[in-house]
Design a protein around this motif. Structure first.
Motif, mmCIF file in Angstrom:
data_model
loop_
_atom_site.group_PDB
_atom_site.id
_atom_site.type_symbol
_atom_site.label_atom_id
_atom_site.label_comp_id
_atom_site.label_asym_id
_atom_site.label_seq_id
_atom_site.Cartn_x
_atom_site.Cartn_y
_atom_site.Cartn_z
ATOM 1 N N HIS A 259 36.170 44.709 38.492
ATOM 2 C CA HIS A 259 35.625 45.624 37.491
ATOM 3 C C HIS A 259 36.130 45.218 36.106
ATOM 4 O O HIS A 259 37.150 44.537 35.968
ATOM 5 N N TYR A 260 35.410 45.679 35.090
ATOM 6 C CA TYR A 260 35.726 45.274 33.720
ATOM 7 C C TYR A 260 36.623 46.325 33.082
ATOM 8 O O TYR A 260 36.303 47.515 33.071
ATOM 9 N N VAL A 261 37.761 45.882 32.579
ATOM 10 C CA VAL A 261 38.713 46.768 31.905
ATOM 11 C C VAL A 261 38.606 46.510 30.404
ATOM 12 O O VAL A 261 38.781 45.371 29.949
ATOM 13 N N LYS A 262 38.310 47.562 29.672
ATOM 14 C CA LYS A 262 38.116 47.422 28.216
ATOM 15 C C LYS A 262 39.362 46.819 27.561
ATOM 16 O O LYS A 262 40.500 47.147 27.905
ATOM 17 N N ALA A 263 39.153 45.936 26.616
ATOM 18 C CA ALA A 263 40.219 45.248 25.858
ATOM 19 C C ALA A 263 41.087 44.353 26.749
ATOM 20 O O ALA A 263 42.138 43.887 26.332
ATOM 21 N N HIS A 264 40.634 44.137 27.973
ATOM 22 C CA HIS A 264 41.402 43.264 28.866
ATOM 23 C C HIS A 264 40.502 42.229 29.538
ATOM 24 O O HIS A 264 40.850 41.058 29.626
ATOM 25 N N GLY A 265 39.356 42.659 30.015
ATOM 26 C CA GLY A 265 38.440 41.742 30.677
ATOM 27 C C GLY A 265 38.290 42.055 32.158
ATOM 28 O O GLY A 265 38.678 43.124 32.636
ATOM 29 N N TRP A 266 37.746 41.121 32.892
ATOM 30 C CA TRP A 266 37.518 41.309 34.321
ATOM 31 C C TRP A 266 38.826 41.312 35.095
ATOM 32 O O TRP A 266 39.712 40.495 34.821
ATOM 33 N N GLU A 267 38.939 42.258 36.026
ATOM 34 C CA GLU A 267 40.174 42.406 36.810
ATOM 35 C C GLU A 267 39.838 42.513 38.288
ATOM 36 O O GLU A 267 38.913 43.225 38.689
ATOM 37 N N LEU A 268 40.600 41.797 39.094
ATOM 38 C CA LEU A 268 40.430 41.842 40.551
ATOM 39 C C LEU A 268 41.078 43.108 41.098
ATOM 40 O O LEU A 268 42.261 43.369 40.851
ATOM 41 N N LEU A 269 40.312 43.895 41.836
ATOM 42 C CA LEU A 269 40.806 45.164 42.364
ATOM 43 C C LEU A 269 42.067 44.984 43.200
ATOM 44 O O LEU A 269 43.046 45.712 43.018
ATOM 45 N N ASP A 270 42.076 44.022 44.090
ATOM 46 C CA ASP A 270 43.145 43.936 45.087
ATOM 47 C C ASP A 270 44.358 43.129 44.655
ATOM 48 O O ASP A 270 45.400 43.202 45.310
ATOM 49 N N ASP A 271 44.249 42.386 43.554
ATOM 50 C CA ASP A 271 45.409 41.640 43.051
ATOM 51 C C ASP A 271 45.115 41.172 41.628
ATOM 52 O O ASP A 271 44.585 40.080 41.430
ATOM 53 N N PRO A 272 45.459 41.993 40.619
ATOM 54 C CA PRO A 272 45.156 41.620 39.230
ATOM 55 C C PRO A 272 45.721 40.265 38.825
ATOM 56 O O PRO A 272 45.200 39.633 37.895
ATOM 57 N N TYR A 273 46.783 39.795 39.520
ATOM 58 C CA TYR A 273 47.354 38.496 39.171
ATOM 59 C C TYR A 273 46.404 37.347 39.522
ATOM 60 O O TYR A 273 46.582 36.222 39.055
ATOM 61 N N HIS A 274 45.414 37.622 40.356
ATOM 62 C CA HIS A 274 44.437 36.594 40.722
ATOM 63 C C HIS A 274 43.051 36.941 40.165
ATOM 64 O O HIS A 274 42.031 36.656 40.776
ATOM 65 N N SER A 275 43.044 37.566 38.982
ATOM 66 C CA SER A 275 41.778 37.954 38.364
ATOM 67 C C SER A 275 40.938 36.753 37.935
ATOM 68 O O SER A 275 39.799 36.920 37.505
ATOM 69 N N ASN A 276 41.491 35.546 38.069
ATOM 70 C CA ASN A 276 40.691 34.351 37.777
ATOM 71 C C ASN A 276 39.497 34.245 38.722
ATOM 72 O O ASN A 276 38.505 33.582 38.403
ATOM 73 N N LEU A 277 39.571 34.918 39.886
ATOM 74 C CA LEU A 277 38.435 34.933 40.812
ATOM 75 C C LEU A 277 37.238 35.655 40.189
ATOM 76 O O LEU A 277 36.106 35.468 40.629
ATOM 77 N N CYS A 278 37.518 36.486 39.181
ATOM 78 C CA CYS A 278 36.440 37.240 38.506
ATOM 79 C C CYS A 278 35.877 36.489 37.318
ATOM 80 O O CYS A 278 34.984 36.987 36.629
ATOM 81 N N GLY A 279 36.377 35.308 37.028
ATOM 82 C CA GLY A 279 35.952 34.568 35.842
ATOM 83 C C GLY A 279 34.484 34.198 35.831
ATOM 84 O O GLY A 279 33.932 33.896 34.779
ATOM 85 N N CYS A 280 33.856 34.229 37.013
ATOM 86 C CA CYS A 280 32.439 33.862 37.086
ATOM 87 C C CYS A 280 31.512 35.061 36.919
ATOM 88 O O CYS A 280 30.290 34.908 36.970
ATOM 89 N N CYS A 281 32.075 36.272 36.735
ATOM 90 C CA CYS A 281 31.241 37.474 36.717
ATOM 91 C C CYS A 281 30.240 37.487 35.564
ATOM 92 O O CYS A 281 29.209 38.155 35.651
ATOM 93 N N ASP A 282 30.527 36.783 34.485
ATOM 94 C CA ASP A 282 29.596 36.722 33.372
ATOM 95 C C ASP A 282 28.656 35.535 33.452
ATOM 96 O O ASP A 282 27.858 35.291 32.541
ATOM 97 N N SER A 283 28.764 34.768 34.548
ATOM 98 C CA SER A 283 27.858 33.621 34.713
ATOM 99 C C SER A 283 27.227 33.689 36.098
ATOM 100 O O SER A 283 26.396 34.534 36.359
ATOM 101 N N SER A 284 27.689 32.834 37.000
ATOM 102 C CA SER A 284 27.133 32.837 38.362
ATOM 103 C C SER A 284 28.246 32.503 39.345
ATOM 104 O O SER A 284 28.893 31.444 39.239
ATOM 105 N N CYS A 285 28.511 33.423 40.268
ATOM 106 C CA CYS A 285 29.585 33.218 41.247
ATOM 107 C C CYS A 285 29.036 32.495 42.463
ATOM 108 O O CYS A 285 28.153 32.994 43.164
ATOM 109 N N LYS A 286 29.586 31.318 42.715
ATOM 110 C CA LYS A 286 29.134 30.489 43.826
ATOM 111 C C LYS A 286 30.316 30.131 44.702
ATOM 112 O O LYS A 286 31.467 30.235 44.295
ATOM 113 N N SER A 287 30.027 29.676 45.902
ATOM 114 C CA SER A 287 31.074 29.311 46.855
ATOM 115 C C SER A 287 31.831 28.091 46.344
ATOM 116 O O SER A 287 31.226 27.153 45.823
#
Length: 287
Positions: A259-287
């Protein structure tokens, strides 16, 4: 295989005297000698795991077996590697002496270079099997039960609850892969459509509202706090979601909840330290 002999553990059952059995744990084999002090015991009825004695003499049975045979179980804990089995005696129905078992454990110092075996998926296949029962409901604010009304004021929050009942299956994490609001009971391309979750688990509605995922109470459950939005005024609105049950340790760019956190960016629900998995949310998430 070469192991440093660490210790020998014999767990004795009260049925037999300790001096009747002798176990020698070698580097990769076990020698077990059973001396029978009771005339009514037939030593040929002894089994070590699923192996019969190598030799049987009057009043004595001998086993000489490799640790990889006879259904030995291996367990590695810390610096100790243990091989476990059972010596069993199966008596006849009318015998005076009842059946019994005698646990045998050989413990060794774990070799420094030992690592768990890696299975080649080309030749070895594993899978989990079990019935999965999914449920989804619009809940009260405190999640104590289903919401009794289907009307929500604009801007209020709609707790969308989903869960998977795993039964005998391995533990699983529940994810919302896609959610869409429409004015039809079937998900079709025609008619009004409002995307809520897209791109394999990205809560795109959170970029323009205060919608968010709530912290999990259990990994097999997920709660989406959806802020009521202006959509199809005067019509019934249906929310269609695709649910995914997956290995909790196997989150990646196509199996996630972001989910998107204002003034922070995309955040992974189950482990914010690995929010890099959400980096594709503004483009296209592929395997």
């Amino acid at each position: 295989m070469a192991f440093v002999l660490y210790s020998l553990i014999l767990l004795c059952m009260p049925v037999v005297a300790q001096e009747e059995i002798k176990v020698d744990c070698g580097p990769d084999s076990v020698t077990l000698r059973w001396r029978v002090l009771r005339a009514q015991i037939d030593p040929s009825l002894l089994l070590l795991g699923d192996c019969s004695p190598n030799s049987v003499l009057p009043g004595e049975a001998m086993f000489q077996v490799d640790l990889g045979d006879c259904n030995f179980k291996r367990m590695v804990t810390g610096d100790t590697m243990m091989f476990m089995n059972e010596l069993t005696y199966t008596s006849t129905p009318k015998a005076h002496l009842k059946s019994f078992s005698y646990p045998v454990v050989c413990a060794y110092e774990r070799p420094a270079d030992w690592e768990p075996p890696i299975f080649d998926p080309v030749t070895f296949h594993t899978y989990g099997q079990g019935e999965l029962v999914f449920q989804m409901e619009l809940m009260k604010d405190d999640l104590s039960g289903p919401h009794l009304s289907r009307e929500y004021p604009l801007g209020s929050f709609i707790p969308v609850f989903a869960a998977v009942e795993q039964k005998a299956h391995q533990p699983l994490i529940l994810l919302l892969e896609e959610c869409t609001a429409t004015t039809t009971t079937e998900l079709r391309s025609e008619g009004l459509v409002h995307p809520i979750i897209t791109n394999k688990g990205c809560l795109v509605d959170s970029k323009t509202s205060n919608s968010k995922f709530e912290p999990r109470r259990q990994v097999a459950e997920i709660v989406l706090d959806l802020q009521a939005f202006k959509f199809a005024v005067g019509e019934e609105v249906y929310i269609h979601c695709k649910l995914l049950a997956w290995d909790p340790s196997g989150l990646d760019t196509i199996r996630k909840g972001c989910h998107y956190v204002k003034a922070h960016g995309w955040e992974l629900l189950d482990d914010p330290y690995h929010s890099n998995l959400c980096g594709c949310c503004d483009s296209s998430c592929k395997s």
